[in-house]
Design a protein around this motif. Structure first.
Motif, mmCIF file in Angstrom:
data_model
loop_
_atom_site.group_PDB
_atom_site.id
_atom_site.type_symbol
_atom_site.label_atom_id
_atom_site.label_comp_id
_atom_site.label_asym_id
_atom_site.label_seq_id
_atom_site.Cartn_x
_atom_site.Cartn_y
_atom_site.Cartn_z
ATOM 1 N N ALA A 1 -49.461 11.049 -66.633
ATOM 2 C CA ALA A 1 -49.944 9.952 -65.787
ATOM 3 C C ALA A 1 -49.051 8.717 -65.882
ATOM 4 O O ALA A 1 -48.892 7.985 -64.901
ATOM 5 C CB ALA A 1 -51.376 9.593 -66.178
ATOM 6 N N GLU A 2 -48.451 8.503 -67.043
ATOM 7 C CA GLU A 2 -47.580 7.333 -67.240
ATOM 8 C C GLU A 2 -46.216 7.528 -66.591
ATOM 9 O O GLU A 2 -45.631 6.578 -66.051
ATOM 10 C CB GLU A 2 -47.405 7.075 -68.736
ATOM 11 N N TYR A 3 -45.708 8.743 -66.621
ATOM 12 C CA TYR A 3 -44.334 8.992 -66.203
ATOM 13 C C TYR A 3 -44.186 9.411 -64.739
ATOM 14 O O TYR A 3 -43.161 9.121 -64.119
ATOM 15 C CB TYR A 3 -43.717 10.103 -67.065
ATOM 16 N N PHE A 4 -45.171 10.126 -64.186
ATOM 17 C CA PHE A 4 -44.955 10.816 -62.910
ATOM 18 C C PHE A 4 -45.918 10.361 -61.811
ATOM 19 O O PHE A 4 -47.019 9.896 -62.074
ATOM 20 C CB PHE A 4 -45.081 12.325 -63.106
ATOM 21 N N ASP A 5 -45.453 10.532 -60.577
ATOM 22 C CA ASP A 5 -46.276 10.250 -59.397
ATOM 23 C C ASP A 5 -47.070 11.483 -58.976
ATOM 24 O O ASP A 5 -48.232 11.383 -58.589
ATOM 25 C CB ASP A 5 -45.391 9.833 -58.214
ATOM 26 N N ASP A 6 -46.398 12.643 -59.014
ATOM 27 C CA ASP A 6 -46.978 13.896 -58.548
ATOM 28 C C ASP A 6 -46.921 14.933 -59.657
ATOM 29 O O ASP A 6 -46.114 14.822 -60.600
ATOM 30 C CB ASP A 6 -46.232 14.425 -57.319
ATOM 31 N N ILE A 7 -47.753 15.952 -59.518
ATOM 32 C CA ILE A 7 -47.764 17.038 -60.502
ATOM 33 C C ILE A 7 -47.838 18.373 -59.773
ATOM 34 O O ILE A 7 -48.494 18.496 -58.734
ATOM 35 C CB ILE A 7 -48.935 16.878 -61.491
ATOM 36 N N PHE A 8 -47.117 19.365 -60.320
ATOM 37 C CA PHE A 8 -47.159 20.736 -59.817
ATOM 38 C C PHE A 8 -47.613 21.608 -60.977
ATOM 39 O O PHE A 8 -46.910 21.736 -61.980
ATOM 40 C CB PHE A 8 -45.777 21.169 -59.319
ATOM 41 N N LEU A 9 -48.804 22.184 -60.861
ATOM 42 C CA LEU A 9 -49.386 23.002 -61.917
ATOM 43 C C LEU A 9 -49.156 24.470 -61.614
ATOM 44 O O LEU A 9 -49.446 24.937 -60.498
ATOM 45 C CB LEU A 9 -50.880 22.714 -62.036
ATOM 46 N N ILE A 10 -48.643 25.192 -62.611
ATOM 47 C CA ILE A 10 -48.274 26.597 -62.397
ATOM 48 C C ILE A 10 -48.648 27.442 -63.602
ATOM 49 O O ILE A 10 -48.535 27.003 -64.757
ATOM 50 C CB ILE A 10 -46.754 26.728 -62.103
ATOM 51 N N ALA B 1 -51.994 24.150 -58.364
ATOM 52 C CA ALA B 1 -52.251 22.984 -57.525
ATOM 53 C C ALA B 1 -51.007 22.108 -57.507
ATOM 54 O O ALA B 1 -50.170 22.169 -58.407
ATOM 55 C CB ALA B 1 -53.438 22.181 -58.051
ATOM 56 N N GLU B 2 -50.888 21.286 -56.478
ATOM 57 C CA GLU B 2 -49.839 20.274 -56.436
ATOM 58 C C GLU B 2 -50.354 19.070 -55.666
ATOM 59 O O GLU B 2 -51.210 19.191 -54.788
ATOM 60 C CB GLU B 2 -48.555 20.811 -55.793
ATOM 61 N N VAL C 1 -50.777 12.663 -58.954
ATOM 62 C CA VAL C 1 -51.377 12.786 -60.279
ATOM 63 C C VAL C 1 -52.842 12.366 -60.262
ATOM 64 O O VAL C 1 -53.711 13.045 -60.832
ATOM 65 C CB VAL C 1 -50.578 11.947 -61.307
ATOM 66 N N GLU C 2 -53.134 11.257 -59.593
ATOM 67 C CA GLU C 2 -54.498 10.723 -59.645
ATOM 68 C C GLU C 2 -55.547 11.663 -59.058
ATOM 69 O O GLU C 2 -56.716 11.624 -59.450
ATOM 70 C CB GLU C 2 -54.581 9.354 -58.962
ATOM 71 N N SER C 3 -55.165 12.542 -58.134
ATOM 72 C CA SER C 3 -56.141 13.449 -57.522
ATOM 73 C C SER C 3 -55.976 14.905 -57.952
ATOM 74 O O SER C 3 -56.877 15.719 -57.716
ATOM 75 C CB SER C 3 -56.042 13.363 -55.991
ATOM 76 N N THR C 4 -54.858 15.242 -58.595
ATOM 77 C CA THR C 4 -54.554 16.649 -58.916
ATOM 78 C C THR C 4 -54.639 16.948 -60.403
ATOM 79 O O THR C 4 -54.892 18.080 -60.807
ATOM 80 C CB THR C 4 -53.146 17.015 -58.388
#
Length: 267
Positions: A218-227, A233-234, A237-240
């Protein structure tokens, strides 16, 4: 009769693809009989930082390498700004896992950074004063200017990682792809690396990194891709970065207390 491409938010499909730094569709990679990555779709957004997150053996690094053409997929494709990878390599800078590099190779720090200027130097590799100056600027940006003449094998792990980031900076790319950039580095190096990556984002560049530390997502990234072999999900960060998605990604291996804490950090 020529058919018009479908419109997406006022753009044609081709225009929409051209605005995306990386678009992966149906990517499948197998080591032996078991797929390491299965039918994965991923889309990066310009000017944002994305973490690729999942358990060990989930296919995170494999996905990155297949998208870069380092390993060949069984199926699927990757487009860079809507075009085939082979025509867009000059727009990509790649920082590999530190463990995959032969650090015993006898070369100076400055020479490693100059490798990032290979396209500009050409076949003869003639280094001019402007190239030397640019390499030194990149070393300065990662706090390694004073180590320019040092042998790369004499550096600590964190210092080596900074040098490889400097090599990527020398490429003046639009898309920066990093495989576990914070693995095995000291706290000072991690702070230095994330500071540089955020400065790239501020310049409008796009960053994607394989990342393990859930506490800093949450501190470092805007988006996340979970695999976990397949895409879970992608998105932002705040919603995924949610308990449901984390449980699905890690198969219930994360304690609920840890998930609650991570969700709280993501806001």
């Amino acid at each position: 009769m020529v058919m018009a491409l479908a419109s997406v938010d006022g753009k044609t499909a081709s225009e929409d693809l051209a605005s995306k730094p990386l678009t992966v569709r149906g990517l499948t990679v197998s080591y032996g009989e078991k797929p390491a990555v299965f039918s994965v779709d991923m889309t990066l957004t310009q000017g944002r930082m994305t973490a690729i997150v999942g358990p060990n053996g989930a296919g995170k690094s494999t996905l990155l390498k297949a998208a870069l053409g380092i390993i060949s997929p069984l199926a699927g494709k990757a487009l860079v700004y809507g075009q085939p990878l082979k025509t867009q390599r000059h727009r990509i800078a790649y920082v590999p896992q530190r463990a995959s590099v032969d650090w015993d190779f006898p070369t100076r720090v400055i020479d490693v950074v100059l490798m990032g200027l290979q396209r500009e130097l050409g076949l003869l590799g003639r280094v001019r004063a402007r190239h030397q100056a640019r390499a030194m600027e990149c070393l300065d940006r990662v706090g390694m200017r004073d180590f320019a003449e040092r042998q790369i094998g004499q550096l600590s792990g964190g210092q080596q990682q900074r040098v490889f980031l400097a090599r990527a900076l020398a490429q003046s790319a639009d898309l920066y792809m990093l495989d576990e950039p914070f693995a095995g580095v000291d706290a000072a190096t991690e702070r230095a690396i994330i500071s540089v990556l955020k400065s790239l984002r501020a310049e409008g560049k796009t960053v994607v990194a394989v990342h393990h530390d859930l506490a800093t997502v949450a501190e470092y990234f805007d988006d996340i891709f979970l695999i976990n072999t397949r895409k879970v999900a992608e998105g932002p960060v705040e919603s995924t970065f949610t308990a449901e998605n984390l449980n699905q990604t890690y198969g219930g291996r994360l304690a609920m207390a840890q998930i609650d804490q991570l969700e709280l950090a993501a806001g």
